[in-house]
Design a protein around this motif. Structure first.
Motif, PDB file in Angstrom:
ATOM      1  N   SER A  91       0.847  -1.187   0.000  1.00 26.02           N
ATOM      2  CA  SER A  91       0.000   0.000   0.000  1.00 26.02           C
ATOM      3  C   SER A  91       0.885   1.240   0.000  1.00 26.02           C
ATOM      4  O   SER A  91       1.726   1.415   0.886  1.00 26.02           O
ATOM      5  N   LEU A  92       0.682   2.122  -1.005  1.00 24.64           N
ATOM      6  CA  LEU A  92       1.467   3.347  -1.134  1.00 24.64           C
ATOM      7  C   LEU A  92       0.503   4.506  -1.355  1.00 24.64           C
ATOM      8  O   LEU A  92      -0.215   4.552  -2.357  1.00 24.64           O
ATOM      9  N   ASP A  93       0.493   5.431  -0.409  1.00 21.34           N
ATOM     10  CA  ASP A  93      -0.434   6.570  -0.474  1.00 21.34           C
ATOM     11  C   ASP A  93       0.373   7.869  -0.357  1.00 21.34           C
ATOM     12  O   ASP A  93       0.913   8.182   0.706  1.00 21.34           O
ATOM     13  N   LEU A  94       0.434   8.615  -1.463  1.00 20.54           N
ATOM     14  CA  LEU A  94       1.126   9.910  -1.505  1.00 20.54           C
ATOM     15  C   LEU A  94       0.164  11.019  -1.892  1.00 20.54           C
ATOM     16  O   LEU A  94       0.584  12.079  -2.354  1.00 20.54           O
ATOM     17  N   SER A  95      -1.115  10.800  -1.695  1.00 26.40           N
ATOM     18  CA  SER A  95      -2.134  11.741  -2.153  1.00 26.40           C
ATOM     19  C   SER A  95      -2.151  13.016  -1.320  1.00 26.40           C
ATOM     20  O   SER A  95      -1.616  13.073  -0.219  1.00 26.40           O
ATOM     21  N   TRP A  96      -2.775  14.048  -1.904  1.00 24.04           N
ATOM     22  CA  TRP A  96      -2.981  15.344  -1.241  1.00 24.04           C
ATOM     23  C   TRP A  96      -1.657  15.947  -0.759  1.00 24.04           C
ATOM     24  O   TRP A  96      -1.473  16.269   0.413  1.00 24.04           O
ATOM     25  N   ASN A  97      -0.743  16.089  -1.705  1.00 22.92           N
ATOM     26  CA  ASN A  97       0.501  16.796  -1.484  1.00 22.92           C
ATOM     27  C   ASN A  97       0.702  17.762  -2.652  1.00 22.92           C
ATOM     28  O   ASN A  97      -0.264  18.124  -3.338  1.00 22.92           O
ATOM     29  N   HIS A  98       1.925  18.178  -2.875  1.00 15.86           N
ATOM     30  CA  HIS A  98       2.240  19.079  -3.991  1.00 15.86           C
ATOM     31  C   HIS A  98       3.371  18.491  -4.831  1.00 15.86           C
ATOM     32  O   HIS A  98       4.267  19.206  -5.285  1.00 15.86           O
ATOM     33  N   LEU A  99       3.295  17.194  -5.055  1.00 17.41           N
ATOM     34  CA  LEU A  99       4.328  16.500  -5.808  1.00 17.41           C
ATOM     35  C   LEU A  99       4.245  16.871  -7.287  1.00 17.41           C
ATOM     36  O   LEU A  99       3.153  17.049  -7.831  1.00 17.41           O
ATOM     37  N   THR A 100       5.415  16.964  -7.921  1.00 11.30           N
ATOM     38  CA  THR A 100       5.490  17.383  -9.321  1.00 11.30           C
ATOM     39  C   THR A 100       6.280  16.362 -10.145  1.00 11.30           C
ATOM     40  O   THR A 100       6.688  15.319  -9.643  1.00 11.30           O
ATOM     41  N   GLU A 101       6.455  16.707 -11.409  1.00  8.35           N
ATOM     42  CA  GLU A 101       7.198  15.902 -12.387  1.00  8.35           C
ATOM     43  C   GLU A 101       6.459  14.595 -12.691  1.00  8.35           C
ATOM     44  O   GLU A 101       5.301  14.406 -12.320  1.00  8.35           O
TER      45      GLU A 101
END
Length: 231
Positions: A91-101
């Protein structure tokens, strides 16, 4: 934190003061209660904080991680390519951030990844394909307007096709500029000549050309043959 060596055939649980260690954590998008934490079940949940900056590459060295949740923070920058080393991640959750590229292609190699949430960021480019990535739905990538490819409805344009379109637009724009430039110059020249003709009172050079043309045509019109028949 260090990697866990899975050498136990029977499950072992974390014990604190004679009691099993318990926790409530978001796993695969659902909050779950773990009354007993398995030693082999490694979870890193840092969601709903105010963490800033980039995700450190060193997280990729925690190859025994099963769950990684960094959602609802202020993380910026790219998704580290090193996360593709989390070979046990489910399970990998990186949602609701300001990640780019772009999304690193290395994530497509995660065989056990069953839940992925990269929504509500500023990611761009084509979504990687292969293995588990082909099973995720569109809501795993929603909120990234510049993402394209399966499973999103936005199709990615081929770089060669995009180059052809850019060349056609450039050529078309250049052609229209030439036409408009010629039209403008011709119109301006016509107005200047008309003004000069009217300002002189009599366009003598034009009358001379017209008279010369009339002299050439008139004799042809008056030329007739007469035949006299006498007694």
């Amino acid at each position: 934190m260090k990697n866990v060596v899975k050498s136990h055939k029977t499950p072992e649980y974390l014990v604190v003061g004679g009691y099993y260690y318990s926790i409530i954590v978001a796993v695969k998008g659902v909050q779950l209660n773990f009354p007993q934490i398995s030693v082999d079940y490694t979870i890193l949940d840092l969601s709903n904080n105010m963490f800033e900056g980039q995700i450190p590459d060193i997280i990729g060295d925690l190859s025994s991680l099963i769950v990684l949740n960094l959602s609802h923070n202020n993380l910026t920058g790219r998704i580290p390519h090193a996360l593709g080393n989390l070979s046990e991640i489910e399970s990998l959750d990186l949602s609701w951030n300001h990640l780019t590229e772009e999304i690193p292609q290395s994530l497509a190699a995660l065989t056990f990844l069953a839940f992925l949430n990269l929504s509500q960021n500023h990611l761009v480019g084509r979504i990687p394909e292969g293995k588990q990535f082909n099973t995720f739905e569109a809501n795993s990538f929603g909120g990234n307007p510049k993402l394209c490819g399966i499973p999103l409805p936005e199709k990615c344009e081929h770089p060669h096709e995009q180059q052809l379109e850019d060349d056609e637009e450039t050529e078309s724009g250049f052609t229209w500029r030439v036409v408009m430039l010629g039209y403008g110059c011709g119109t301006l020249l016509g107005l200047v000549m008309g003004y000069l003709m009217l300002s002189t009172g009599k366009p003598k050079w034009f009358n001379a050309i017209a008279d010369a043309g009339a002299d050439m045509i008139q004799p042809r019109r008056n030329k007739r043959r007469y035949i006299f028949i006498g007694k």
